[in-house]
Design an enzyme around this catalytic site. Structure first.
Site, PDB file in Angstrom:
ATOM      1  N   GLU A  13       0.850  -1.204  -0.071  1.00 31.60           N
ATOM      2  CA  GLU A  13      -0.185   0.185   0.089  1.00 31.60           C
ATOM      3  C   GLU A  13       0.736   1.291  -0.023  1.00 31.60           C
ATOM      4  O   GLU A  13       0.620   2.288  -0.613  1.00 31.60           O
ATOM      5  CB  GLU A  13      -1.240  -0.151   1.150  1.00 31.60           C
ATOM      6  CG  GLU A  13      -1.924  -0.978   1.323  1.00 31.60           C
ATOM      7  CD  GLU A  13      -3.297  -0.945   0.301  1.00 31.60           C
ATOM      8  OE1 GLU A  13      -2.854  -0.083  -0.817  1.00 31.60           O
ATOM      9  OE2 GLU A  13      -3.969  -1.902   0.310  1.00 31.60           O
ATOM     10  N   GLU A  60     -18.319  -6.160  -2.120  1.00 34.47           N
ATOM     11  CA  GLU A  60     -17.240  -6.501  -1.865  1.00 34.47           C
ATOM     12  C   GLU A  60     -17.014  -8.022  -2.469  1.00 34.47           C
ATOM     13  O   GLU A  60     -15.930  -8.341  -2.980  1.00 34.47           O
ATOM     14  CB  GLU A  60     -16.517  -6.613  -0.734  1.00 34.47           C
ATOM     15  CG  GLU A  60     -16.119  -5.393  -0.047  1.00 34.47           C
ATOM     16  CD  GLU A  60     -14.686  -4.775  -0.959  1.00 34.47           C
ATOM     17  OE1 GLU A  60     -14.920  -4.334  -1.927  1.00 34.47           O
ATOM     18  OE2 GLU A  60     -13.945  -4.698  -0.119  1.00 34.47           O
ATOM     19  N   GLU A  67     -12.559   0.274  -9.173  1.00 34.96           N
ATOM     20  CA  GLU A  67     -12.205  -0.526 -10.335  1.00 34.96           C
ATOM     21  C   GLU A  67     -13.148  -0.538 -11.442  1.00 34.96           C
ATOM     22  O   GLU A  67     -12.897  -0.798 -12.545  1.00 34.96           O
ATOM     23  CB  GLU A  67     -12.052  -2.254  -9.729  1.00 34.96           C
ATOM     24  CG  GLU A  67     -10.616  -2.288  -9.026  1.00 34.96           C
ATOM     25  CD  GLU A  67     -10.682  -1.738  -7.747  1.00 34.96           C
ATOM     26  OE1 GLU A  67     -11.674  -1.087  -7.086  1.00 34.96           O
ATOM     27  OE2 GLU A  67      -9.464  -1.733  -7.088  1.00 34.96           O
ATOM     28  N   THR A  70      -1.448   1.159 -10.941  1.00 35.91           N
ATOM     29  CA  THR A  70      -2.776   0.501 -10.140  1.00 35.91           C
ATOM     30  C   THR A  70      -3.407   1.260  -9.181  1.00 35.91           C
ATOM     31  O   THR A  70      -4.796   1.144  -8.887  1.00 35.91           O
ATOM     32  CB  THR A  70      -2.525  -0.669  -9.252  1.00 35.91           C
ATOM     33  OG1 THR A  70      -3.506  -1.735  -9.128  1.00 35.91           O
ATOM     34  CG2 THR A  70      -1.605  -0.638  -8.097  1.00 35.91           C
TER      35      THR A  70
END
Ligand code: DMJ
Length: 851
Positions: free
Chosen positions: A129, A366, A384, A470
């Site tokens: 992260e 999720e 996304e 990303t």
């Protein structure tokens, strides 16, 4: 020889029907620009709330309207590893300010970071992260500031300060790579490195495999090769430990010996950005080996994981075996990656599948099952789906994707906007909010939304000169030292697969995408189906392969049942596909709920003046037809009815109510029957569930034929209604029967007499509304088959025969059973059964507890 039978369980799924007209609607430029401005406004609403109420904290807590600090704010466990008291949200947001053309705020923010942010903290953070959000954020902002400073007066002061900070941070991450395998530790102490973390053993594939872009950029911008070298070594090791036969990767690795800890292989959580970085490493660095690796992985994914539009994880070493029956929201990045590759066709299809999920639940939860039920209801405003929507819009020019983006935007505005930012959704079913606004909401979600409605040519930099990481940070293609860096790639496809997985060049004709989406919608959302008239013996496992050739996937559910899914383009040939369709049609020969021959029909439970749809049982007395069952419901003790009923006297001759969970439906009803009740009502144990939001299903049996009383299943909201009605009137009688005929009776009654307005309808819609709703449900019904395996003699059920045929049959036996009888099963199977159990997290558990 064991003889296996499939018992048929029918699942009714309420579908949102998208009309042709809706999907082909274009969008005017004015509307598009107004949505772009609304996206900008959304970003600033979040950004200002963070800057005014949280900065320099890492995140804003939008409900309490204050900052989230590591070590100060009560810990949320591992989730907090993203926080390092380094003003995460501002660092992650920097380049979104540039995308929006707000150079003065960008300049101010960069100055704040230079002055306020330090990494010298005794704090353990996630290496992955910190790399993608903080290092990536700093590098991107540095590159953009450097590129724009000559054109933008307000940036002329900038002199590489962010790069120096990035180098400092990169050095703090480096000790993570000090493992014998070169695979980095998952976590690191920003001040003390891996001191005190020597016991850490595991990391995820995505965690180890999503370092190369940022590390290579850092090396190439600073002239210090070490960062890039370390990341290449980690990537090399990952490639080495792929499964040699399937080319698939697992999700969790032991960093010290490179062994797989979890061998389930999908494209979502735990692995997603590893695949992304294989392709993007080639694009950014021009190194052909990454393209070759990506191609091998891509072919494997399309061969084993992709089931038409659906992507279901398999066991990496047994790629024909699914490891789960649910998908996760992170895989929504995949269609975007496919567009980058140029494989637009499957991208359109998977995106359409996700769009169906989104329409059904307003947000993509999720995790969701292959029939689009919620598996894990959280939605932290992830980017996304928008990322893929953006790339598909750019590839196809189809306004459909603008309409999809608009729907996402409106859902965010309606359900997540709060006075102090945007709050995550704790459960898409209840839309209860959470005090959480992740930094990626500003770094990605609003960035992609804004870019979707804007024009690329209006961006301050040329998008084709960059790779988006990303985390949607910008890294310049000029970093490449050799080789190709075009986004139009040639992928090498095995000859056998050529037809199936052939590259499709981006096509700007919007109707092409619509042609692909339309069958998707039909397949995913509108095929009415009914179970076959008789139980189908299946004692030849080769039938599974035959079904597969016809494009019918047999999906295994955790409770041992299997589900049939038909997708035309997975059939071996057009002829096989046609046969598959015939097979499914045969299975679907009943097209309405009212047909009852050996099938199951939805039940209706009339409580006071309302009739609620309920799921019937595959055991006990059939409630179809015109028979009505009238009785007074009484709660059983124990309430789950998983042991003998204690309040027999109260129950005798009554309708017994029990709750779902702890044991099978059939076991409960057996105990209830023994107690002398005449009917069993099972209430769901999942909070706030309702037939309005969740598919009705029929309770599966266990193959025994000893239950005579009828039983129905009510979701919680309807169960609550019943409970409250009983509280008001303990002598209340309910009427239960076949839903359709009860509905007709009600409608006839309403036609002839004036129907009283429905009162007391605060929980559920009134009858008339219910029936209008129901009518809609019936006309838009999707019925999918779930087939339960039952064995006439449970002792014959075996996992020990190691022939291939029986191995296929084993797919239908629960893992627990296999675990007990595993002695002669191959090691591979044994090992995997164990590991998948050990690492199952809460979200993966069967939440309802029945099987
Ligand atoms: C982001 O931090 C990145 O997109 C990452 O690759 C996956 N998770 C989040 C967004 O969901």
């Amino acid at each position: 020889m064991s003889i296996y039978y499939f018992l048929v369980v029918l699942v009714f799924t309420i579908e949102y029907v998208t009309t042709e007209e809706e999907t082909l609607l274009g969008m005017t430029r004015a509307e598009r620009l107004s949505l772009r401005e609304e996206s900008r406004n959304m970003f600033y609403h979040a950004y200002d709330a963070y800057m005014d109420n949280a900065y320099p904290a890492d995140e804003l807590m939008p409900l309490s309207c204050k900052g989230r600090w590591r070590g100060v704010t009560p810990s949320r466990g591992d989730m907090d590893d993203v926080l390092g008291n380094f003003s995460l949200t501002l660092v992650d947001s920097l380049d979104t300010l540039v995308v929006m053309g707000d150079f003065s705020e960008f300049s101010r923010a960069v100055k704040l970071i230079i002055n306020d942010v330090t990494f010298d903290h005794d704090i353990i953070v996630s290496v992955f992260e910190t790399n993608i959000r903080v290092l990536g954020g700093l590098l991107s902002a540095h590159v953009l500031a450097t590129t724009l400073k000559y054109e933008v007066p307000v940036l002329q002061w900038y002199n590489g300060e962010l790069l120096a900070m990035a180098e400092d941070l990169g050095r703090r991450l480096l000790p993570a790579f000090n493992t014998s395998t070169g695979i980095p530790h998952g976590r690191i102490n920003l001040r003390h490195g891996i001191k005190g973390l020597s016991e850490s053993r595991e990391t995820c594939t995505a965690c180890a495999g999503t370092m190369i872009l940022e590390m290579a950029a850092l090396s190439r911008l600073t002239g210090q090769p070490l960062f890039e070298q370390k990341a290449h070594r980690a990537m090399d090791r990952l490639w080495k430990i792929r499964h040699r036969a399937s080319d698939l990767m697992g999700t969790v690795i032991n960093i010290h010996n490179g062994d797989w800890v979890r061998k389930d292989s999908g494209v979502g959580a735990g692995i997603d950005s590893y695949y992304e970085y294989c392709l993007k490493a080639y694009i950014l660095l021009g190194d052909e080996k990454y393209l070759a690796r990506f191609n091998r992985h891509y072919n494997a994914v399309m061969k084993y994981i992709s089931r038409g539009p659906i992507m279901l994880a398999v066991h990496m070493h047994r790629p024909h075996l699914q490891s789960r029956n649910f998908m996760d929201a992170l895989l929504a990045f995949w269609p975007g990656l496919q567009v980058l590759l140029g494989d637009v066709r499957p991208a359109v299809e998977t995106h359409e599948m996700l769009y169906q999920v989104m329409q059904r639940h307003t947000f993509i939860p999720e995790a969701f099952t292959s029939d689009f039920q919620v598996h894990w209801g959280q939605h932290p405003l992830r980017p996304e789906f928008l990322e893929s929507t953006y790339f598909l819009h750019r590839a196809t020019g189809d306004d459909h994707y603008l309409q999809v983006g608009k729907m996402v935007l409106k859902a965010l505005q309606q359900h997540t906007r709060v006075p102090c930012g945007y709050a995550a959704v704790n459960d898409v079913r209840t839309r209860v909010q959470e005090d959480r606004m992740d930094s990626f909401v500003l770094a990605e979600t609003f960035k992609y939304l804004y870019m979707l409605f804007g024009d690329d040519k209006d961006l301050p930099v040329k998008l084709e000169d960059y790779v988006l990481t990303t985390e949607a940070h910008f890294l310049p293609l000029s970093l490449a030292t050799n080789g190709r860096n075009s986004t139009h790639l040639n992928i090498k496809i095995d000859d056998d697969d050529e037809d199936k997985y052939r590259k499709t060049c981006p096509n700007t004709a919007s109707l092409v995408a619509e042609k692909l989406r339309q069958p998707m919608r039909q397949m995913l959302g509108s095929t009415a189906a009914r179970p076959p008239a008789r139980l189908r013996p299946l004692n030849d496992p080769r039938q599974i392969h035959a079904l597969s050739d016809m494009g019918i996937s047999v999906l295994t559910l955790p409770d041992g049942r299997v589900q049939l899914l038909y997708t035309t383009n997975t059939a071996r040939s057009a002829r096989d596909a046609a046969e598959g369709l015939t097979f499914m049609r045969e299975m679907s020969k009943w097209n309405t709920l009212g047909d009852t021959e050996n099938g199951v029909v939805a039940a209706g439970v009339k409580i006071n003046d309302k009739i609620f749809p309920a799921g019937p049982g595959h055991f006990g007395k059939d409630i179809s037809g015109t028979d009505r069952y009238v009785g007074t419901p009484v709660f059983v003790t124990p309430i789950d009815a998983c042991t003998a009923v204690e309040n027999k006297e109260e129950i005798e001759g009554k309708f017994a109510i029990a709750t779902r969970g702890q044991c099978t439906f059939a076991q409960k009803v057996r105990f209830i029957q023994e107690a002398g009740a005449t009917f069993a009502l099972i209430l769901d144990n999942v909070k706030d569930s309702s037939y309005e939001t969740t598919a009705l299903f029929a309770m599966s049996g266990d193959g025994k034929d000893d239950i005579d009383i009828p039983a129905v299943f009510l979701y919680s909201l309807e169960g609550l209604y019943l409970t409250e009605a009983l509280r008001d009137d303990p002598e209340l009688t309910v009427v239960i029967g076949e839903l359709r005929s009860m509905k007709q009776e009600f409608e006839n009654f309403c036609d002839n007499e004036s129907c009283e307005p429905i009162t007391n309808a605060n929980i559920l819609p009134g009858d008339k509304e219910s029936f209008d709703h129901l009518r809609k449900v019936l006309s838009q019904l999707v019925a999918q088959f779930e087939l339960s395996l039952s064995n006439e003699d449970p002792s014959l059920k075996t996992c020990s025969d190691n022939t291939q045929d029986v191995y296929v049959a084993k797919e239908f036996v629960s893992e627990d059973t296999c675990e007990q009888n595993v002695s002669t099963v191959s090691n591979d199977v044994k090992e995997d059964t164990k590991s998948s159990g050990k690492h199952t997290n809460d979200a993966e558990k069967n939440k309802s507890g029945d099987f």
